[in-house]
Design an enzyme around this catalytic site. Structure first.
Site, PDB file in Angstrom:
ATOM      1  N   ASP A 178       0.872  -1.178   0.000  1.00 17.94           N
ATOM      2  CA  ASP A 178       0.000   0.000   0.000  1.00 17.94           C
ATOM      3  C   ASP A 178       0.909   1.228   0.000  1.00 17.94           C
ATOM      4  OD1 ASP A 178      -2.356   1.371  -0.040  1.00 17.94           O
ATOM      5  OD2 ASP A 178      -2.874   1.051   2.047  1.00 17.94           O
ATOM      6  N   GLU A 206     -17.171  -1.333 -19.575  1.00 19.10           N
ATOM      7  CA  GLU A 206     -18.445  -1.885 -19.068  1.00 19.10           C
ATOM      8  C   GLU A 206     -19.590  -1.137 -19.730  1.00 19.10           C
ATOM      9  OE1 GLU A 206     -18.422  -1.772 -14.797  1.00 19.10           O
ATOM     10  OE2 GLU A 206     -16.633  -2.999 -14.648  1.00 19.10           O
ATOM     11  N   HIS A 210     -19.500  -6.904 -12.538  1.00 22.48           N
ATOM     12  CA  HIS A 210     -19.321  -5.853 -11.522  1.00 22.48           C
ATOM     13  C   HIS A 210     -20.356  -5.995 -10.388  1.00 22.48           C
ATOM     14  CE1 HIS A 210     -17.689  -1.487 -11.061  1.00 22.48           C
ATOM     15  NE2 HIS A 210     -18.001  -1.989  -9.871  1.00 22.48           N
ATOM     16  N   ALA A 259     -11.798  -4.629  -8.363  1.00 15.42           N
ATOM     17  CA  ALA A 259     -11.612  -3.213  -7.988  1.00 15.42           C
ATOM     18  C   ALA A 259     -12.111  -2.306  -9.114  1.00 15.42           C
ATOM     19  CB  ALA A 259     -10.156  -2.948  -7.676  1.00 15.42           C
ATOM     20  N   ARG A 260     -11.344  -2.197 -10.184  1.00 25.27           N
ATOM     21  CA  ARG A 260     -11.730  -1.365 -11.326  1.00 25.27           C
ATOM     22  C   ARG A 260     -11.074  -1.873 -12.598  1.00 25.27           C
ATOM     23  NH1 ARG A 260     -15.220   0.044  -9.128  1.00 25.27           N
ATOM     24  NH2 ARG A 260     -16.138   2.078  -8.723  1.00 25.27           N
TER      25      ARG A 260
HETATM   26  O1  LIG Z   1     -16.964   1.266  -6.168  1.00 21.37           O
HETATM   27  C1  LIG Z   1     -17.828   0.511  -5.722  1.00 21.37           C
HETATM   28  O2  LIG Z   1     -18.484   0.768  -4.711  1.00 21.37           O
HETATM   29  C2  LIG Z   1     -18.063  -0.814  -6.390  1.00 21.37           C
HETATM   30  O3  LIG Z   1     -17.280  -0.950  -7.527  1.00 21.37           O
HETATM   31  C3  LIG Z   1     -19.512  -1.078  -6.685  1.00 21.37           C
HETATM   32  O4  LIG Z   1     -19.998  -0.322  -7.746  1.00 21.37           O
HETATM   33  P1  LIG Z   1     -21.574  -0.371  -8.065  1.00 21.37           P
HETATM   34  O5  LIG Z   1     -22.265   0.357  -6.969  1.00 21.37           O
HETATM   35  O6  LIG Z   1     -21.749   0.288  -9.386  1.00 21.37           O
HETATM   36  O7  LIG Z   1     -21.963  -1.817  -8.094  1.00 21.37           O
END
Ligand SMILES: O=C(O)[C@H](O)COP(=O)(O)O
Length: 312
Positions: A172, A260, A278, A230-231
């Site tokens: 981290d 996405e 996701h 994560a992303r």
């Molecule tokens: O950043 C977030 O909280 C998560 O990736 C969830 O995203 P979402 O609310 O679009 O499912």
């Protein structure tokens, strides 16, 4: 009456709370062009990750000056131009802890699915093939979990993995104090070389964009698995595919994609890649907690404004 627009859905009980507090609530997704008009009429907008609140939307809101608060139900703020909004007097808030457990549980689930070849087992059996001999898996007990990023989600996952007998190492921007010494801080490169499961838990920023690429995958163990809940965008997806196809790594589980809702075909159809759309935060419990936190944020925001205006 203050008007709230909810574009990506929200827990029904939380909507009820807002209605009971006298807010005018509309729940509807607006595509970008329509949102440019709609945003001029609302005091609050509540989004998840699907709706993008970019500069162009904020500029439209500023034409009437009505928008005061943007709430992100969830953690990632990469779909909102936060600094731009704040510099123009629009408050931006998120719910940083409410979904940590849900995402951590999904990652844990992905590790077990990868360890036991569950995707391949499903595919082969659905095709009528009893591939028992080919499906010998591994156990996560005794394996090393490498966490890149050590925020709320990663810490929740670290606890669970530790309880299941995994060794946990993490990287981290700061080293965290762990009095029990269950989790060990390690350099990024060391984690890449040593871990059996590497899971990423950083936000998507200029610094983390394509942090996982050809060079990084090349240094992972051939038996290692990579997980991204994560992303998208943190991972160079074509490089990931190549690493799996050339057996540089054993497989991957991907919940977040760069594009996405239309991820690249190669990932979707790969037998060694588990894919989900996701859904990390998509549990009933997490969404209830998020909804309640949002209701609190909105109610407190307007209560404070009234208190300040009355000079108390
Ligand atoms: O950043 C977030 O909280 C998560 O990736 C969830 O995203 P979402 O609310 O679009 O499912």
């Amino acid at each position: 009456m203050k008007k709230i627009l909810i574009t990506d859905g929200m827990d029904k009980n939380a909507i009820e709370i807002l209605l009971n507090q006298g807010f005018d609530v509309e729940e509807k997704f607006y595509p970008e062009e329509e949102l440019k008009e709609k945003i001029k009429e609302v005091d609050v907008i509540i989004v998840r990750s699907a709706t993008k609140i970019r500069q162009n939307i904020i500029d439209e809101a500023l034409k009437t000056g009505r928008l005061k608060l943007v709430v992100r139900g969830g953690v990632g703020l990469d779909n909102i131009d936060v600094a731009y909004a704040k510099a123009r007097g629009i408050e931006v808030r998120n719910t940083p802890c409410a979904s940590s457990n849900a995402v951590a549980e999904l990652v844990l689930c992905e590790m077990l699915v990868l360890a036991r070849n569950v995707k391949l087992a499903n595919l082969t059996l659905q095709e009528g093939v009893w591939a028992k001999k080919k499906l010998k898996g591994t156990e996560i007990h005794g394996k090393t979990l490498g966490l890149i990023g050590f925020g709320n989600i990663a810490r929740s996952l670290a606890e669970k993995a530790n309880n299941l007998g995994m060794n946990v190492i993490y990287n981290d921007i700061v080293e965290h104090i762990d009095a029990r010494e269950c989790f060990k801080f390690a350099k990024f490169e060391e984690i890449i070389e040593k871990a059996d499961y590497i899971t990423v838990h950083t936000p998507l920023t200029e610094d983390t964009k394509y942090m996982f690429n050809k060079e990084v995958f090349k240094n992972m163990k051939e038996t290692a698995f990579f997980i991204n809940c994560a992303r998208g965008g943190i991972v160079q997806e074509e490089d990931l595919l190549e690493a799996i196809n050339t057996n540089e790594i054993a497989g991957a589980a991907i919940d977040c994609f760069e594009n996405e809702p239309q991820p690249i075909e190669g990932l979707l159809n790969h037998p060694k890649v588990t894919v989900t759309p996701h859904i990390g935060a998509s549990t009933r419990e997490a969404q209830e907690r998020i909804g309640l936190e949002i209701a609190d944020i909105v109610i407190n925001y307007f209560t404070c404004i009234l208190v300040n205006a009355s000079g108390c």
